[in-house]
Design a protein around this motif. Structure first.
Motif, PDB file in Angstrom:
ATOM      1  N   VAL A 222    -158.858   3.867  11.510  1.00  0.00           N
ATOM      2  CA  VAL A 222    -157.777   3.836  12.500  1.00  0.00           C
ATOM      3  C   VAL A 222    -156.664   2.930  11.989  1.00  0.00           C
ATOM      4  CG1 VAL A 222    -157.153   3.251  14.864  1.00  0.00           C
ATOM      5  CG2 VAL A 222    -159.427   4.195  14.369  1.00  0.00           C
ATOM      6  N   PRO A 223    -155.474   3.471  11.711  1.00  0.00           N
ATOM      7  CA  PRO A 223    -154.378   2.611  11.252  1.00  0.00           C
ATOM      8  C   PRO A 223    -153.907   1.679  12.367  1.00  0.00           C
ATOM      9  CG  PRO A 223    -153.983   4.917  10.672  1.00  0.00           C
ATOM     10  CD  PRO A 223    -155.118   4.897  11.661  1.00  0.00           C
ATOM     11  N   GLU A 224    -154.113   0.397  12.178  1.00  0.00           N
ATOM     12  CA  GLU A 224    -153.578  -0.593  13.111  1.00  0.00           C
ATOM     13  C   GLU A 224    -152.141  -0.958  12.732  1.00  0.00           C
ATOM     14  OE1 GLU A 224    -156.699  -3.431  14.834  1.00  0.00           O
ATOM     15  OE2 GLU A 224    -157.190  -3.354  12.681  1.00  0.00           O
ATOM     16  N   VAL A 225    -151.897  -1.076  11.446  1.00  0.00           N
ATOM     17  CA  VAL A 225    -150.540  -1.262  10.916  1.00  0.00           C
ATOM     18  C   VAL A 225    -150.393  -0.224   9.815  1.00  0.00           C
ATOM     19  CG1 VAL A 225    -148.894  -2.827   9.826  1.00  0.00           C
ATOM     20  CG2 VAL A 225    -150.598  -3.729  11.438  1.00  0.00           C
ATOM     21  N   ALA A 226    -149.751   0.880  10.121  1.00  0.00           N
ATOM     22  CA  ALA A 226    -149.703   2.020   9.214  1.00  0.00           C
ATOM     23  C   ALA A 226    -148.487   2.025   8.310  1.00  0.00           C
ATOM     24  CB  ALA A 226    -149.746   3.325  10.012  1.00  0.00           C
ATOM     25  N   MET A 227    -147.564   1.084   8.503  1.00  0.00           N
ATOM     26  CA  MET A 227    -146.324   1.092   7.741  1.00  0.00           C
ATOM     27  C   MET A 227    -145.868  -0.327   7.446  1.00  0.00           C
ATOM     28  SD  MET A 227    -142.746   0.661   8.181  1.00  0.00           S
ATOM     29  CE  MET A 227    -142.372   1.031   9.893  1.00  0.00           C
TER      30      MET A 227
END
Length: 239
Positions: A222-227
């Motif tokens: 699960v991307p929590e900080v994807a960028m």
């Protein structure tokens, strides 16, 4: 991004038993056009949910964001104000991967994520210097690196630490009904043929004890900080 169907290389169940949170950053926080220092995309992983929260989880990083920058797990690194200018990392063509499901290859890497609420693990992916050079980045520009949703999972995982895998043969998970059907089919063979099959297995895999992985679709990333964004700077005096 085109491909077969949705283009996903790894798929997870909509209700997984384990979720791994991923956070993306860069190191250093800015890219210098005048420094020989390597520039990394950093992926940090932690356990968000697990039926065994007191235990670490070891997973095969193959194809996942923990594996590298050129596995479809990341978009090209694009300039924030002009996406036509970018650092090319997204691979061209459709990759084909084959391995023996009875013996996961050891050339892949494995990462152990600490037990829930007991820390995280980080992996550094170096941005290729030639890709930065070819992009002709300039001081003052800002760029964005971002995950895709194509590789948010793993092909093999288990409860326990990386050192627990030493000397083991790693098998892929398969449904119990399929394993029972295969065993039942083998019992119908005559004694000599069964002995021949066992001899072939020993010749191929040796006598190593085996760890069968958990169902891969039951682990989701699960991307929590994807960028992450970064600025191009210069370390030159007066630059």
């Amino acid at each position: 991004m085109t491909g077969r169907g949705s283009g996903k290389l790894i798929r997870a169940d909509s209700n997984p038993s384990v979720t791994i949170g991923l956070s993306l950053s860069t190191s250093p926080s800015a890219l210098s056009v005048s420094s020989e220092e390597p520039f990394y995309v950093v992926i940090t992983a932690r356990i968000l949910s697990s039926p065994q929260p007191e235990r670490p989880i070891t997973l095969w990083t193959h194809l996942s964001p923990l594996d590298g920058l050129s596995t479809r797990a990341f978009e090209n690194i694009k300039r924030t104000t002009n996406e036509d200018k970018r650092i090319e990392i997204f691979p061209h063509g459709w990759p084909q991967y084959h391995w023996d499901h009875e013996d996961i290859p050891r050339h892949g890497s494995f990462v152990t994520v600490p037990p829930r609420n007991q820390g995280s693990v980080s992996v550094n992916h170096r941005v290729p210097p030639d890709a930065i050079r070819d992009a002709n980045v300039a001081k003052g520009e800002r760029y964005r690196v971002q995950m895709t949703d194509l590789c948010l999972g793993t092909k093999w995982w288990t409860f326990g630490a990386r050192e627990d895998l030493d000397g083991m043969r790693l098998r892929m998970w398969q449904p119990q009904a399929l394993e029972e059907a295969e065993m039942a089919e083998e019992t119908t063979l005559d004694v000599d043929l069964r002995a021949e099959l066992e001899q072939e297995r020993r010749a191929k895999y040796g006598d190593r004890p085996t760890i069968k992985g958990e169902n891969p679709v039951m682990l989701a990333m699960v991307p929590e900080v994807a960028m992450a964004e970064f600025e191009v700077i210069s370390l030159q005096v007066g630059g």
